[in-house]
Design an enzyme around this catalytic site. Sequence first.
Site, PDB file in Angstrom:
ATOM      1  N   ARG A 130       0.807  -1.237   0.000  1.00 15.81           N
ATOM      2  CA  ARG A 130       0.000   0.000   0.000  1.00 15.81           C
ATOM      3  C   ARG A 130       0.833   1.276   0.000  1.00 15.81           C
ATOM      4  NH1 ARG A 130      -2.851  -3.036   3.679  1.00 15.81           N
ATOM      5  NH2 ARG A 130      -4.685  -4.019   2.752  1.00 15.81           N
ATOM      6  N   LYS A 152       2.130  11.227 -11.778  1.00 10.80           N
ATOM      7  CA  LYS A 152       1.394  10.216 -12.544  1.00 10.80           C
ATOM      8  C   LYS A 152       2.285   8.993 -12.661  1.00 10.80           C
ATOM      9  CE  LYS A 152      -1.562  12.855 -15.688  1.00 10.80           C
ATOM     10  NZ  LYS A 152      -1.847  13.106 -17.120  1.00 10.80           N
ATOM     11  N   GLU A 194       8.961  18.221 -25.599  1.00 12.84           N
ATOM     12  CA  GLU A 194       8.139  18.583 -24.434  1.00 12.84           C
ATOM     13  C   GLU A 194       8.537  19.968 -23.901  1.00 12.84           C
ATOM     14  OE1 GLU A 194       5.555  16.788 -23.743  1.00 12.84           O
ATOM     15  OE2 GLU A 194       6.000  14.703 -24.256  1.00 12.84           O
ATOM     16  N   LYS A 236       6.001  23.088 -15.296  1.00 14.39           N
ATOM     17  CA  LYS A 236       5.188  21.902 -15.002  1.00 14.39           C
ATOM     18  C   LYS A 236       4.752  21.899 -13.536  1.00 14.39           C
ATOM     19  CE  LYS A 236       4.039  17.216 -15.646  1.00 14.39           C
ATOM     20  NZ  LYS A 236       4.218  15.928 -16.255  1.00 14.39           N
ATOM     21  N   GLU A 246      -5.593  16.645 -12.737  1.00 17.66           N
ATOM     22  CA  GLU A 246      -6.025  16.923 -14.109  1.00 17.66           C
ATOM     23  C   GLU A 246      -7.535  17.001 -14.254  1.00 17.66           C
ATOM     24  OE1 GLU A 246      -3.780  14.863 -17.131  1.00 17.66           O
ATOM     25  OE2 GLU A 246      -5.169  15.506 -18.691  1.00 17.66           O
ATOM     26  N   ARG A 250      -4.529  21.407 -15.847  1.00 13.90           N
ATOM     27  CA  ARG A 250      -3.427  20.499 -16.207  1.00 13.90           C
ATOM     28  C   ARG A 250      -3.572  19.992 -17.644  1.00 13.90           C
ATOM     29  NH1 ARG A 250      -0.602  15.855 -12.297  1.00 13.90           N
ATOM     30  NH2 ARG A 250       0.856  15.108 -13.853  1.00 13.90           N
ATOM     31  N   ASN A 254      -1.547  18.902 -22.539  1.00 13.79           N
ATOM     32  CA  ASN A 254      -1.841  18.026 -23.674  1.00 13.79           C
ATOM     33  C   ASN A 254      -1.643  18.714 -25.018  1.00 13.79           C
ATOM     34  OD1 ASN A 254      -2.529  15.695 -22.237  1.00 13.79           O
ATOM     35  ND2 ASN A 254      -4.514  16.589 -21.735  1.00 13.79           N
ATOM     36  N   HIS A 257      -0.651  16.783 -28.022  1.00 13.57           N
ATOM     37  CA  HIS A 257      -0.794  15.367 -27.704  1.00 13.57           C
ATOM     38  C   HIS A 257      -2.043  14.737 -28.306  1.00 13.57           C
ATOM     39  CE1 HIS A 257       2.540  16.131 -25.104  1.00 13.57           C
ATOM     40  NE2 HIS A 257       2.545  14.905 -24.634  1.00 13.57           N
ATOM     41  N   HIS A 261      -0.997  11.583 -30.075  1.00 13.82           N
ATOM     42  CA  HIS A 261      -1.376  10.219 -29.657  1.00 13.82           C
ATOM     43  C   HIS A 261      -1.970   9.444 -30.827  1.00 13.82           C
ATOM     44  CE1 HIS A 261      -1.625  11.408 -25.146  1.00 13.82           C
ATOM     45  NE2 HIS A 261      -0.476  10.847 -25.431  1.00 13.82           N
ATOM     46  N   HIS A 273       8.902   8.118 -32.135  1.00 17.33           N
ATOM     47  CA  HIS A 273       8.985   8.182 -30.681  1.00 17.33           C
ATOM     48  C   HIS A 273       7.945   9.187 -30.195  1.00 17.33           C
ATOM     49  CE1 HIS A 273      13.317   6.488 -30.110  1.00 17.33           C
ATOM     50  NE2 HIS A 273      12.586   5.759 -30.934  1.00 17.33           N
TER      51      HIS A 273
HETATM   52  N1  NAD Z   1       4.195   9.974 -15.757  1.00 17.03           N
HETATM   53  C1  NAD Z   1       4.090  10.981 -16.595  1.00 17.03           C
HETATM   54  O1  NAD Z   1       3.584  12.049 -16.260  1.00 17.03           O
HETATM   55  C2  NAD Z   1       4.640  10.821 -17.984  1.00 17.03           C
HETATM   56  C3  NAD Z   1       4.744  11.936 -18.818  1.00 17.03           C
HETATM   57  C4  NAD Z   1       5.319  11.766 -20.072  1.00 17.03           C
HETATM   58  C5  NAD Z   1       5.749  10.515 -20.474  1.00 17.03           C
HETATM   59  N2  NAD Z   1       5.613   9.451 -19.639  1.00 17.03           N
HETATM   60  C6  NAD Z   1       6.083   8.116 -20.034  1.00 17.03           C
HETATM   61  O2  NAD Z   1       7.500   8.190 -20.189  1.00 17.03           O
HETATM   62  C7  NAD Z   1       7.907   7.164 -21.097  1.00 17.03           C
HETATM   63  C8  NAD Z   1       8.903   7.762 -22.050  1.00 17.03           C
HETATM   64  O3  NAD Z   1      10.027   8.218 -21.316  1.00 17.03           O
HETATM   65  P1  NAD Z   1      11.460   8.312 -21.989  1.00 17.03           P
HETATM   66  O4  NAD Z   1      11.352   9.040 -23.261  1.00 17.03           O
HETATM   67  O5  NAD Z   1      12.401   8.783 -20.970  1.00 17.03           O
HETATM   68  O6  NAD Z   1      11.744   6.785 -22.402  1.00 17.03           O
HETATM   69  P2  NAD Z   1      12.691   5.651 -21.796  1.00 17.03           P
HETATM   70  O7  NAD Z   1      12.568   5.567 -20.335  1.00 17.03           O
HETATM   71  O8  NAD Z   1      12.410   4.426 -22.592  1.00 17.03           O
HETATM   72  O9  NAD Z   1      14.141   6.203 -22.141  1.00 17.03           O
HETATM   73  C9  NAD Z   1      14.531   6.326 -23.482  1.00 17.03           C
HETATM   74  C10 NAD Z   1      15.789   5.492 -23.769  1.00 17.03           C
HETATM   75  O10 NAD Z   1      16.926   6.194 -23.282  1.00 17.03           O
HETATM   76  C11 NAD Z   1      17.675   5.357 -22.404  1.00 17.03           C
HETATM   77  N3  NAD Z   1      18.288   6.266 -21.445  1.00 17.03           N
HETATM   78  C12 NAD Z   1      17.661   7.003 -20.486  1.00 17.03           C
HETATM   79  N4  NAD Z   1      18.532   7.798 -19.880  1.00 17.03           N
HETATM   80  C13 NAD Z   1      19.740   7.595 -20.449  1.00 17.03           C
HETATM   81  C14 NAD Z   1      21.039   8.144 -20.273  1.00 17.03           C
HETATM   82  N5  NAD Z   1      21.263   9.133 -19.391  1.00 17.03           N
HETATM   83  N6  NAD Z   1      22.040   7.669 -21.032  1.00 17.03           N
HETATM   84  C15 NAD Z   1      21.813   6.690 -21.958  1.00 17.03           C
HETATM   85  N7  NAD Z   1      20.622   6.158 -22.193  1.00 17.03           N
HETATM   86  C16 NAD Z   1      19.588   6.593 -21.449  1.00 17.03           C
HETATM   87  C17 NAD Z   1      16.679   4.360 -21.867  1.00 17.03           C
HETATM   88  O11 NAD Z   1      17.324   3.190 -21.425  1.00 17.03           O
HETATM   89  C18 NAD Z   1      15.813   4.123 -23.093  1.00 17.03           C
HETATM   90  O12 NAD Z   1      16.422   3.209 -23.961  1.00 17.03           O
HETATM   91  C19 NAD Z   1       6.644   6.652 -21.760  1.00 17.03           C
HETATM   92  O13 NAD Z   1       6.332   5.377 -21.241  1.00 17.03           O
HETATM   93  C20 NAD Z   1       5.573   7.652 -21.368  1.00 17.03           C
HETATM   94  O14 NAD Z   1       4.286   7.091 -21.259  1.00 17.03           O
HETATM   95  C21 NAD Z   1       5.062   9.581 -18.405  1.00 17.03           C
HETATM   96 ZN    ZN Z   2       4.233  13.919 -23.820  1.00 13.92          ZN
END
Ligand code: NAD
Ligand code: ZN
Length: 370
Positions: A130, A152, A194, A236, A246, A250, A254, A257, A261, A273
């Site tokens: 929990r 989130k 972003e 942010k 949200e 918030r 988007n 997005h 999406h 990506h």
């Molecule tokens: N929670 C939220 O509010 C929120 C907001 C936006 C996106 N997201 C989520 O975030 C994810 C995308 O995040 P992301 O773009 O960071 O992807 P990711 O975590 O897959 O990282 C991208 C790639 O870079 C590599 N990497 C990360 N840091 C590195 C570093 N310093 N050196 C070398 N390699 C590195 C990772 O291993 C991966 O291969 C999605 O799943 C998305 O849904 C969540």
């Molecule tokens: Zn985004």
Amino acid sequence: MVDTLVGFRGQTVPVELGERSYPIYIGGDILPDLGRALACHCGQGRAVLITDANVGPLYASAVVDSLTGVDIKTLMVTAPAGESSKRLAVVETVYEQLFDFAAERSDTVVALGGGVVGDLAGFVAATFKRGLKYVQVPTSLLAMVDSSIGGKTGINHPRGKNMIGAFYQPRMVFADTAVLRTLPDRELGCGLAESVKHAVIQDNEFFAMLEEHAGAILSRQQDVLVDLVVRNCRIKAEVVATDERESGLRGILNFGHTIGHAIETVLAGRDHHHGEAVALGMVAAARLARQHGLLRPEYAERIESLLRTFRLPTALGGDVPVDKLYTAMMQDKKVKAGRINFVLPTSIGSCCFVNDLTEAEIRAAILSLQ
Ligand SMILES: NC(=O)c1ccc[n+]([C@@H]2O[C@H](COP(=O)([O-])OP(=O)(O)OC[C@H]3O[C@@H](n4cnc5c(N)ncnc54)[C@H](O)[C@@H]3O)[C@@H](O)[C@H]2O)c1
Ligand SMILES: [Zn+2]
């Protein structure tokens, strides 16, 4: 007021959420201070370090050293890199390792990685026994400027992305921009998409800074990256503080997005990506705003031009499946009563919600991405 670590050498941005408030620590080469910060915000329990197979070999030992330096014992859990780790089967294997370690609520989950690790570790922290304390140590630019802030957490389900999750705030976020040196160029670009989003919706000075320092950003000059992360976090954090769950404001995050999406869903085979799809979504939204008489043409052009400077796509190239994209948009979870609530820029640094766009206008904007 957010309490912060005494003597910290970098910058701090507070996220003001009443009793759930927390600081974001930002700086270059600050990882050695992580242990002290964690002890300050989470007490002396043990740590469960969750990372991925790319980031772990690069930075986990520095994190463990820093935690060991303040007598925090650490279990390390490594998930495969990539979006496919955001699923229940992976969560279960992490739970197993937490049981073997006899993790308690006095222990802290440390998410070391990009947004995937952050969402996965946050979800584990929110649900195991929990709720364990957790901290985010974002290592991708996207995680530093976006996903690590705001609480989130979640994983994907075969029926929908990010559909299983919880709002669960970390005790702190700790962003060391030095780790961005090893981030692949394409991932840096996704974080910049972003950043452009934040600048367009809230902050014209930040937008001008991005234009002026684009070269330094792309060459990963540390002082400029620190400034960039700080400015993003302020924007942010302010939006999240106003509307944590949200229910209104918030939603401006988007911007780009809604169409983005749809592009990710419909054109999955073209391997955009997330940040790239958002860049295309922002281009289409800016053109919609211009066509609707909300945005001056030169501002729409500046947005597109900055995205091009950051080597982000501004056109899909080839056929644009307008019907499929439009249908996917209408199925988005954010569509209410058949109306798409678009976030459209009204200038650089301001935006509004619009829900009276005609189908023809939306289709024309999508087609313009050709
Ligand atoms: N929670 C939220 O509010 C929120 C907001 C936006 C996106 N997201 C989520 O975030 C994810 C995308 O995040 P992301 O773009 O960071 O992807 P990711 O975590 O897959 O990282 C991208 C790639 O870079 C590599 N990497 C990360 N840091 C590195 C570093 N310093 N050196 C070398 N390699 C590195 C990772 O291993 C991966 O291969 C999605 O799943 C998305 O849904 C969540
Ligand atoms: Zn985004």
